[in-house]
Design an enzyme around this catalytic site. Sequence first.
Site, mmCIF file in Angstrom:
data_model
loop_
_atom_site.group_PDB
_atom_site.id
_atom_site.type_symbol
_atom_site.label_atom_id
_atom_site.label_comp_id
_atom_site.label_asym_id
_atom_site.label_seq_id
_atom_site.Cartn_x
_atom_site.Cartn_y
_atom_site.Cartn_z
ATOM 1 N N SER A 103 7.508 58.105 -16.439
ATOM 2 C CA SER A 103 6.174 57.540 -16.567
ATOM 3 C C SER A 103 5.540 57.942 -17.906
ATOM 4 O O SER A 103 6.094 57.628 -18.954
ATOM 5 C CB SER A 103 5.325 57.997 -15.373
ATOM 6 O OG SER A 103 4.137 57.249 -15.271
ATOM 7 N N HIS A 255 7.752 53.713 -8.154
ATOM 8 C CA HIS A 255 7.553 54.314 -9.464
ATOM 9 C C HIS A 255 8.135 55.723 -9.559
ATOM 10 O O HIS A 255 8.593 56.136 -10.623
ATOM 11 C CB HIS A 255 6.051 54.352 -9.769
ATOM 12 C CG HIS A 255 5.705 54.854 -11.132
ATOM 13 N ND1 HIS A 255 6.071 54.186 -12.292
ATOM 14 C CD2 HIS A 255 5.028 55.970 -11.538
ATOM 15 C CE1 HIS A 255 5.632 54.863 -13.350
ATOM 16 N NE2 HIS A 255 4.999 55.935 -12.917
#
Length: 282
Positions: A103, A255
């Site tokens: 991320s 994610h």
Amino acid sequence: MERDVFTGSQQVNNINVYYEFYPHQTSEKTLVLLHGFLSSTFTFRHLISLLKKEYQVLSIDLPPFGKSAKCNQYVYSYKNLAQTVINLTESLGLKKMTFIGHSMGGQIVLNILHMMPELADKAILLCSSAYLKRFKLPLIISSYIPYFHLFVKYKFARMGVKKNLQETLYNHSIINDEMINGYLEPFLQDGIFVALTRMIRDREGDLPAYILRQIKTPCLLLWGDHDKSMPLKVGEQLNKDLSNSELIILKESGHALPEERPNEVFEYIKNFIGTFKTAADS
């Protein structure tokens, strides 16, 4: 007896940075792990247990997260965070590393590849942040209001750790007390919210496409097909803009790949490191 892990905090680039270093007597490869926003080394606990058996591993708490310092004087720009990582690896005497970023950590990795390409032989980007703009001016101006950090704290409290995990995970059944408490712990003191307020001012936008196209380091992109934070189309565009990259899509994944798919991620990393040769390897 060889120690399994060295933990410590080091003053680099005017801030105290926490790290965990897992030495490996026979491996020539050093992997540097950089976590995402509102996260820490805790994110990589399952992946580290696999990687440390094969490689030397350095996992860093990016300021102001985890156990690293929360300082209102530090500049929380991606460029400065990248420089802090560079300075720490230099102080530890590490050279030619493979960087793994999840991320926001992926965006820090990309900054490192742009700033000091000679430092990395390869990079692995896990649902990397990309193409995000700087915060809008009204929010940046608001961050200078006294006690604005209490508003930041209020917003975080409303979001909640469990709700945030539900947003980032495809498989909600793996959420447990250990996971919730691990992500919550760094946010139990107000200092983090003061630092996050500073980060609102300092964080520049993600690297633009023309800079990404200049990066030549071999990059492996791993993406969850159900990523809500950084949708798959972001990974597909990033794969186009990076001139030496490969994109692999993990099915039924969100994610937080280090939480949901540590075994698969490990196998892809191992294969990428073992088969993707750079000019220097030849």
